[in-house]
Design a protein around this motif. Structure first.
Motif, PDB file in Angstrom:
ATOM      1  N   GLY A   1     -55.191 -30.019  24.893  1.00 43.27           N
ATOM      2  CA  GLY A   1     -55.767 -30.081  23.534  1.00 43.27           C
ATOM      3  C   GLY A   1     -56.713 -31.112  23.115  1.00 43.27           C
ATOM      4  O   GLY A   1     -56.679 -32.066  23.873  1.00 43.27           O
ATOM      5  N   PRO A   2     -57.306 -30.974  22.191  1.00 42.94           N
ATOM      6  CA  PRO A   2     -58.460 -31.990  21.936  1.00 42.94           C
ATOM      7  C   PRO A   2     -57.862 -33.138  21.513  1.00 42.94           C
ATOM      8  O   PRO A   2     -58.653 -34.315  21.589  1.00 42.94           O
ATOM      9  N   ASP A   3     -56.837 -33.411  21.059  1.00 41.67           N
ATOM     10  CA  ASP A   3     -56.163 -34.641  20.750  1.00 41.67           C
ATOM     11  C   ASP A   3     -55.660 -35.531  22.047  1.00 41.67           C
ATOM     12  O   ASP A   3     -55.256 -36.464  21.696  1.00 41.67           O
ATOM     13  N   GLU A   4     -55.878 -35.082  22.848  1.00 34.80           N
ATOM     14  CA  GLU A   4     -55.098 -35.666  24.259  1.00 34.80           C
ATOM     15  C   GLU A   4     -56.333 -35.875  25.383  1.00 34.80           C
ATOM     16  O   GLU A   4     -55.953 -35.954  26.383  1.00 34.80           O
ATOM     17  N   VAL A   5     -57.353 -35.566  25.176  1.00 34.36           N
ATOM     18  CA  VAL A   5     -58.445 -35.594  25.992  1.00 34.36           C
ATOM     19  C   VAL A   5     -58.751 -37.117  26.690  1.00 34.36           C
ATOM     20  O   VAL A   5     -58.745 -37.939  25.778  1.00 34.36           O
ATOM     21  N   ASP A   6     -58.863 -37.049  28.079  1.00 35.90           N
ATOM     22  CA  ASP A   6     -58.967 -38.287  28.442  1.00 35.90           C
ATOM     23  C   ASP A   6     -59.935 -37.800  29.970  1.00 35.90           C
ATOM     24  O   ASP A   6     -59.243 -37.807  30.968  1.00 35.90           O
ATOM     25  N   PRO A   7     -61.091 -37.779  29.770  1.00 33.38           N
ATOM     26  CA  PRO A   7     -61.986 -37.471  31.082  1.00 33.38           C
ATOM     27  C   PRO A   7     -61.804 -38.242  32.296  1.00 33.38           C
ATOM     28  O   PRO A   7     -61.788 -37.887  33.221  1.00 33.38           O
ATOM     29  N   ALA A   8     -61.659 -39.782  32.219  1.00 34.22           N
ATOM     30  CA  ALA A   8     -61.356 -40.580  33.405  1.00 34.22           C
ATOM     31  C   ALA A   8     -60.011 -40.092  33.813  1.00 34.22           C
ATOM     32  O   ALA A   8     -59.982 -40.398  34.943  1.00 34.22           O
ATOM     33  N   ALA A   9     -59.242 -39.710  33.088  1.00 34.95           N
ATOM     34  CA  ALA A   9     -57.832 -39.321  33.749  1.00 34.95           C
ATOM     35  C   ALA A   9     -57.794 -37.783  34.162  1.00 34.95           C
ATOM     36  O   ALA A   9     -56.770 -37.172  34.621  1.00 34.95           O
ATOM     37  N   GLY A  10     -58.827 -37.055  33.958  1.00 39.01           N
ATOM     38  CA  GLY A  10     -59.099 -35.594  34.221  1.00 39.01           C
ATOM     39  C   GLY A  10     -58.620 -34.871  33.208  1.00 39.01           C
ATOM     40  O   GLY A  10     -58.303 -33.525  33.431  1.00 39.01           O
ATOM     41  N   ARG A  11     -58.071 -35.170  31.919  1.00 38.88           N
ATOM     42  CA  ARG A  11     -57.575 -34.291  30.906  1.00 38.88           C
ATOM     43  C   ARG A  11     -58.707 -33.841  30.001  1.00 38.88           C
ATOM     44  O   ARG A  11     -59.342 -34.802  29.444  1.00 38.88           O
ATOM     45  N   ILE A  12     -58.932 -32.505  30.211  1.00 39.69           N
ATOM     46  CA  ILE A  12     -60.243 -32.034  29.222  1.00 39.69           C
ATOM     47  C   ILE A  12     -59.842 -30.707  28.642  1.00 39.69           C
ATOM     48  O   ILE A  12     -58.770 -30.428  28.846  1.00 39.69           O
TER      49      ILE A  12
END
Length: 148
Positions: free
Chosen positions: A98-109
């Motif tokens: 979901g948009p509130d947990e995005v972390d591109p460096a960790a691969g969360r998109i």
């Protein structure tokens, strides 16, 4: 002689200005929800930045819907981890969140991101094409797992 009032004289401090939240709850994975709850619990009263972060987390946590990971049409869906290999053989894992947990460096998109749109419904063996910095690149889907 009477004193003229300026707008600043009648201003009321309403606290920090927080970004608006959507009218309908946004999806969040169970892991993302847990991470936000842990971050909120770890915040102790302190400076204005800490207070603002706590208020923001409270607002986010009140406006999300915890959604378990699931396949979509037999391929990658919300909360799924997708292992890919690029043309140079480098491997990377993405998790659709979901948009509130995005972390591109960790691969969360999110599925709304350019890569996320291509990975949504992807299955092992699929090859997806991306445009990055004006160049075309292919990613081969190695595996799709439910849960990050």
């Amino acid at each position: 002689m009477s004193k003229a009032f300026l707008p600043e004289d009648t201003a009321v401090d309403t606290g920090p200005v927080l970004p608006p939240r959507p009218a309908t709850p946004l999806p969040i994975t169970p892991d993302g929800h847990r991470r936000l709850l842990e971050e909120r619990a770890a915040l102790t009263p302190g400076d204005e930045a800490t207070k603002t972060r706590a208020l923001l987390l409270d607002r986010i946590l009140a406006s999300v819907d915890v959604v378990p990971a699931a396949l979509l049409d037999g391929g990658a869906g919300f909360g799924c981890a997708i292992d890919v290999r690029d043309e140079r053989g480098a491997r990377r894992t993405y998790v659709l969140v979901g948009p509130d947990e995005v972390d591109p460096a960790a691969g969360r998109i999110t599925a709304e991101s350019p890569i996320g749109r291509r990975l949504l419904r992807a299955k092992a063996g699929d090859v997806i094409e991306l445009e990055r910095a004006g160049k075309s690149e292919e990613l081969e889907v190695i595996a799709v797992r439910v849960g990050g």
